[in-house]
Design an enzyme around this catalytic site. Sequence first.
Site, PDB file in Angstrom:
ATOM      1  N   THR A 175      36.399 -56.842 -26.358  1.00  0.00           N
ATOM      2  CA  THR A 175      34.991 -56.730 -26.751  1.00  0.00           C
ATOM      3  C   THR A 175      34.341 -58.107 -26.877  1.00  0.00           C
ATOM      4  O   THR A 175      35.016 -59.066 -27.257  1.00  0.00           O
ATOM      5  CB  THR A 175      34.951 -55.996 -28.111  1.00  0.00           C
ATOM      6  OG1 THR A 175      35.306 -54.651 -27.879  1.00  0.00           O
ATOM      7  CG2 THR A 175      33.606 -56.051 -28.789  1.00  0.00           C
ATOM      8  N   ARG A 203      33.490 -40.836 -27.616  1.00  0.00           N
ATOM      9  CA  ARG A 203      33.908 -41.637 -28.789  1.00  0.00           C
ATOM     10  C   ARG A 203      32.980 -42.850 -28.937  1.00  0.00           C
ATOM     11  O   ARG A 203      32.660 -43.530 -27.976  1.00  0.00           O
ATOM     12  CB  ARG A 203      35.355 -42.103 -28.587  1.00  0.00           C
ATOM     13  CG  ARG A 203      35.907 -42.975 -29.720  1.00  0.00           C
ATOM     14  CD  ARG A 203      35.806 -44.451 -29.415  1.00  0.00           C
ATOM     15  NE  ARG A 203      36.491 -45.285 -30.407  1.00  0.00           N
ATOM     16  CZ  ARG A 203      36.398 -46.609 -30.437  1.00  0.00           C
ATOM     17  NH1 ARG A 203      35.674 -47.250 -29.548  1.00  0.00           N
ATOM     18  NH2 ARG A 203      37.034 -47.307 -31.351  1.00  0.00           N
ATOM     19  N   GLY A 205      32.466 -46.464 -30.969  1.00  0.00           N
ATOM     20  CA  GLY A 205      33.162 -47.449 -31.797  1.00  0.00           C
ATOM     21  C   GLY A 205      32.205 -48.170 -32.732  1.00  0.00           C
ATOM     22  O   GLY A 205      31.032 -47.797 -32.862  1.00  0.00           O
ATOM     23  N   ASP A 206      32.718 -49.204 -33.368  1.00  0.00           N
ATOM     24  CA  ASP A 206      31.910 -49.956 -34.334  1.00  0.00           C
ATOM     25  C   ASP A 206      30.856 -50.834 -33.673  1.00  0.00           C
ATOM     26  O   ASP A 206      29.852 -51.168 -34.294  1.00  0.00           O
ATOM     27  CB  ASP A 206      32.817 -50.839 -35.205  1.00  0.00           C
ATOM     28  CG  ASP A 206      33.596 -51.852 -34.374  1.00  0.00           C
ATOM     29  OD1 ASP A 206      34.115 -51.471 -33.299  1.00  0.00           O
ATOM     30  OD2 ASP A 206      33.668 -53.022 -34.776  1.00  0.00           O
ATOM     31  N   THR A 226      35.199 -57.550 -33.811  1.00  0.00           N
ATOM     32  CA  THR A 226      36.065 -57.006 -32.769  1.00  0.00           C
ATOM     33  C   THR A 226      37.358 -56.531 -33.403  1.00  0.00           C
ATOM     34  O   THR A 226      37.870 -57.169 -34.320  1.00  0.00           O
ATOM     35  CB  THR A 226      36.374 -58.032 -31.670  1.00  0.00           C
ATOM     36  OG1 THR A 226      37.397 -57.501 -30.823  1.00  0.00           O
ATOM     37  CG2 THR A 226      36.841 -59.374 -32.225  1.00  0.00           C
ATOM     38  N   GLY A 227      37.869 -55.409 -32.915  1.00  0.00           N
ATOM     39  CA  GLY A 227      39.125 -54.895 -33.461  1.00  0.00           C
ATOM     40  C   GLY A 227      39.136 -53.385 -33.429  1.00  0.00           C
ATOM     41  O   GLY A 227      38.354 -52.757 -32.701  1.00  0.00           O
ATOM     42  N   GLY A 229      38.024 -50.251 -34.007  1.00  0.00           N
ATOM     43  CA  GLY A 229      36.680 -49.842 -34.408  1.00  0.00           C
ATOM     44  C   GLY A 229      36.617 -48.808 -35.506  1.00  0.00           C
ATOM     45  O   GLY A 229      35.729 -48.868 -36.365  1.00  0.00           O
TER      46      GLY A 229
HETATM   47  N1  ASP Z   1      35.830 -52.706 -31.689  1.00  0.00           N
HETATM   48  C1  ASP Z   1      35.899 -52.151 -30.362  1.00  0.00           C
HETATM   49  C2  ASP Z   1      35.888 -50.638 -30.442  1.00  0.00           C
HETATM   50  O1  ASP Z   1      36.540 -50.088 -31.304  1.00  0.00           O
HETATM   51  C3  ASP Z   1      37.112 -52.576 -29.603  1.00  0.00           C
HETATM   52  C4  ASP Z   1      37.376 -54.064 -29.517  1.00  0.00           C
HETATM   53  O2  ASP Z   1      36.962 -54.838 -30.377  1.00  0.00           O
HETATM   54  O3  ASP Z   1      37.992 -54.496 -28.525  1.00  0.00           O
HETATM   55  O4  ASP Z   1      35.283 -50.017 -29.606  1.00  0.00           O
END
Ligand code: ASP
Length: 307
Positions: A175, A203, A205-206, A226-227, A229
């Site tokens: 991300t 779905r 994400g955050d 990032t992480g 989500g």
């Molecule tokens: N945070 C992102 C998600 O959950 C994924 C990522 O940070 O790579 O969609």
Amino acid sequence: MNFGIALHGGAGTILKKEMTLDKEKEYLFGLEAALSRGEKILSKGGSAIEAVTETVVELENNSLFNAGKGSVFNHLGKHEMDASIMNGKDLNAGAVCCVEQFKNPIILAKLVMEKSEHVMLTGNGAMEFGEKMNCEKVEESYFFDQLRYDQWQSIKDSDHFQLDHSINNPKKFGTVGAVALDQHGNLAAATSTGGMTNKKFGRIGDSSIIGAGNYANNNTCAVSCTGSGEYFIRNVTAYDVSCLMEMGGLDLKEASDKVIHERIKKIGGDGGLIAIDKNGHIEMPFNTEGMYRGCWSSKGIKKIEIY
Ligand code: ASP
């Protein structure tokens, strides 16, 4: 007046031993190109919103990162992308989720912020709006990437979904996001993603959720996450940093460290964030092995790091 910008290209299991020198150079080069695009805009007196948008566009166009061109495959073998942007000056924000075939979802999110009366549009509604706005579309094949296809193939028959940078998946990572403070004292944040490999269609994400993966407020800071989500949503992570500053009296370092190393960890979340405060101070904490990241400030700081 101090001003500056920070960016990330995803956090996760980024192990030095898995990385070739050439690959590492490619990542550093990609981060550097995006960072200088934002730096130039800010140095010329451009707005934080413009700087974070253009920086994220540069990262979305680079297939190394899981956003725009490099987006991962979902359970149906498609690329559904999420993005959001926020202006710290007036708390205006725009977000899109589950959009397909738009070359730069961050531009679509910015259009939602500027040209619609809404904050968040999803799926077909977001795409219809994008078409009306003449936002650039590309063929599905534009998003094809052999490595990401292989990642998806290896788990597509399971119910399992994974971060682009999970342990089984050390080759390609994340991300993207940018946060900036401009010469006029305005903060902004932008985040864009392809989400997680083999995620269920629909779905979200955050990254596209204001307050979870992205937040900016001139009173405090601008944050892009990032992480994993699901955890970042449950912790309302980006807003958490701002709130700890505004209501708890913490400074940017204390607040962002607390969120990444204590609060998100406590519920099982892994990842990181980039943040800049109203004085141009920058923090980039992560609780994983690495995070593609970089920052520049008018005080003469410039860093591009992975581990
Ligand atoms: N945070 C992102 C998600 O959950 C994924 C990522 O940070 O790579 O969609």
